[in-house]
Design an enzyme around this catalytic site. Structure first.
Site, mmCIF file in Angstrom:
data_model
loop_
_atom_site.group_PDB
_atom_site.id
_atom_site.type_symbol
_atom_site.label_atom_id
_atom_site.label_comp_id
_atom_site.label_asym_id
_atom_site.label_seq_id
_atom_site.Cartn_x
_atom_site.Cartn_y
_atom_site.Cartn_z
ATOM 1 N N CYS A 139 5.819 1.997 -4.889
ATOM 2 C CA CYS A 139 6.289 0.710 -5.393
ATOM 3 C C CYS A 139 5.151 -0.294 -5.478
ATOM 4 O O CYS A 139 4.511 -0.606 -4.481
ATOM 5 C CB CYS A 139 7.400 0.174 -4.502
ATOM 6 S SG CYS A 139 7.916 -1.504 -4.904
ATOM 7 N N TYR A 162 9.642 -2.252 -17.627
ATOM 8 C CA TYR A 162 9.987 -1.703 -16.319
ATOM 9 C C TYR A 162 11.204 -0.785 -16.413
ATOM 10 O O TYR A 162 11.238 0.295 -15.820
ATOM 11 C CB TYR A 162 10.255 -2.844 -15.341
ATOM 12 C CG TYR A 162 10.670 -2.399 -13.962
ATOM 13 C CD1 TYR A 162 9.785 -1.712 -13.141
ATOM 14 C CD2 TYR A 162 11.944 -2.666 -13.473
ATOM 15 C CE1 TYR A 162 10.161 -1.297 -11.877
ATOM 16 C CE2 TYR A 162 12.331 -2.267 -12.203
ATOM 17 C CZ TYR A 162 11.430 -1.583 -11.411
ATOM 18 O OH TYR A 162 11.807 -1.171 -10.157
ATOM 19 N N GLU A 172 3.662 3.545 -11.366
ATOM 20 C CA GLU A 172 3.432 2.127 -11.060
ATOM 21 C C GLU A 172 2.034 1.990 -10.467
ATOM 22 O O GLU A 172 1.705 2.657 -9.483
ATOM 23 C CB GLU A 172 4.489 1.611 -10.088
ATOM 24 C CG GLU A 172 5.891 1.622 -10.674
ATOM 25 C CD GLU A 172 6.918 0.937 -9.779
ATOM 26 O OE1 GLU A 172 6.508 0.205 -8.859
ATOM 27 O OE2 GLU A 172 8.125 1.141 -10.016
ATOM 28 N N ASP A 199 11.880 6.166 -2.467
ATOM 29 C CA ASP A 199 11.612 5.927 -3.891
ATOM 30 C C ASP A 199 11.236 7.257 -4.535
ATOM 31 O O ASP A 199 10.180 7.813 -4.244
ATOM 32 C CB ASP A 199 10.475 4.918 -4.066
ATOM 33 C CG ASP A 199 10.859 3.527 -3.621
ATOM 34 O OD1 ASP A 199 12.056 3.203 -3.669
ATOM 35 O OD2 ASP A 199 9.957 2.758 -3.226
ATOM 36 N N TYR A 217 6.497 6.911 -8.954
ATOM 37 C CA TYR A 217 6.048 6.651 -7.589
ATOM 38 C C TYR A 217 4.981 7.629 -7.135
ATOM 39 O O TYR A 217 4.646 7.668 -5.956
ATOM 40 C CB TYR A 217 7.244 6.683 -6.639
ATOM 41 C CG TYR A 217 8.302 5.671 -7.002
ATOM 42 C CD1 TYR A 217 8.061 4.301 -6.887
ATOM 43 C CD2 TYR A 217 9.539 6.074 -7.496
ATOM 44 C CE1 TYR A 217 9.022 3.372 -7.253
ATOM 45 C CE2 TYR A 217 10.509 5.153 -7.853
ATOM 46 C CZ TYR A 217 10.244 3.810 -7.730
ATOM 47 O OH TYR A 217 11.190 2.884 -8.093
ATOM 48 N N CYS A 273 9.767 -3.855 0.053
ATOM 49 C CA CYS A 273 8.441 -3.242 0.099
ATOM 50 C C CYS A 273 8.587 -1.836 0.647
ATOM 51 O O CYS A 273 8.934 -1.662 1.812
ATOM 52 C CB CYS A 273 7.493 -4.058 0.973
ATOM 53 S SG CYS A 273 5.872 -3.274 1.218
ATOM 54 N N CYS A 288 -8.277 6.903 7.778
ATOM 55 C CA CYS A 288 -9.148 7.543 6.798
ATOM 56 C C CYS A 288 -10.596 7.168 7.077
ATOM 57 O O CYS A 288 -10.962 5.986 7.008
ATOM 58 C CB CYS A 288 -8.779 7.106 5.384
ATOM 59 S SG CYS A 288 -9.877 7.791 4.124
#
Length: 220
Positions: free
Chosen positions: A56, A87, A99, A134, A139, A202, A211
């Site tokens: 998202c 969208y 996205e 999602d 996504y 969110c 990482c």
């Protein structure tokens, strides 16, 4: 956002199957609602561009505008076939776009490798055509590169992060890495959405695995 739609698409459509789109671009606001910088080019001299897809784009964009050294951010659609999609069209799964967040940054203040660290740690890059709840091609995880140096850095960071994820028991990274296709800006109401909507949705969440940056795969 994906759970709002009853029809989820997890298979990529072909160019022949994709929606036709339109020739006119979607209008873009002039200024960033948080950073007060231009959303459209020309960008300040010396800046560089990075493009990322990590689920998202509402939460993804916020991750980057909060990163020191980032000059401006905007969200849009990338990696598919439909020109200037809406969208609603992207949500059908019939455009093949993901996205995306376009990040304009000052490389003397933040390196591309540091942006990659934000990218990897802000989502789960092993989930294929989804991020959490999602679900759909929009996504999918993606890094779209603008130079050969970016391409090499992205591939190296993927391999390094894969080692860390494997040690933590996670599966293989599914992130798409390739030279940047056309970026189509999203509608006005999506730009800096979580600044305008403080309690907005969110869906961004990482694996909890750090990482490493500045390492080769042999050193990880």
């Amino acid at each position: 956002m994906g759970w709002l739609f009853a029809k989820h698409k997890t298979s990529m459509v072909t160019p022949d199957e994709a929606l036709p789109g339109r020739s006119d671009p979607i209008p873009l606001p002039e200024r960033h609602a948080v950073l007060d910088t231009p959303l459209a080019p020309p960008y300040p001299e010396g800046t560089e561009i990075a493009d990322f897809g990590l689920g998202c784009f509402w939460g993804a964009e916020r991750k980057f505008w909060q990163t020191p050294g980032v000059v401006t951010t905007l969200v849009g659609y990338q990696g598919g076939h439909t020109p200037n999609p809406t969208y609603e069209e992207v949500c059908t799964g019939q455009t093949a776009h993901t996205e995306a967040v376009r990040v304009v940054y000052n490389p003397t203040e933040v390196t591309y490798e540091e942006l990659l660290k934000v990218f990897w740690e802000s989502h789960d890059p092993t989930q294929g055509m989804r991020q959490g709840n999602d679900v759909g091609t929009q996504y999918r995880s993606a890094i779209y590169t603008h130079t050969e140096a970016q391409q090499k850095s992205a591939e190296t960071s993927r391999d390094t992060y894969q080692q860390a994820l494997t040690k933590a028991g996670h599966p293989q990274i599914t992130t798409e890495i390739r030279p940047a296709p056309t970026f189509y800006p999203a509608e006005d109401y999506h730009q800096q959405y979580l600044h305008r909507n403080k309690n907005g949705y969110c869906g961004i969440g990482g694996t909890g695995v750090s990482c490493p940056i500045g390492l080769t795969t042999g050193e990880a």
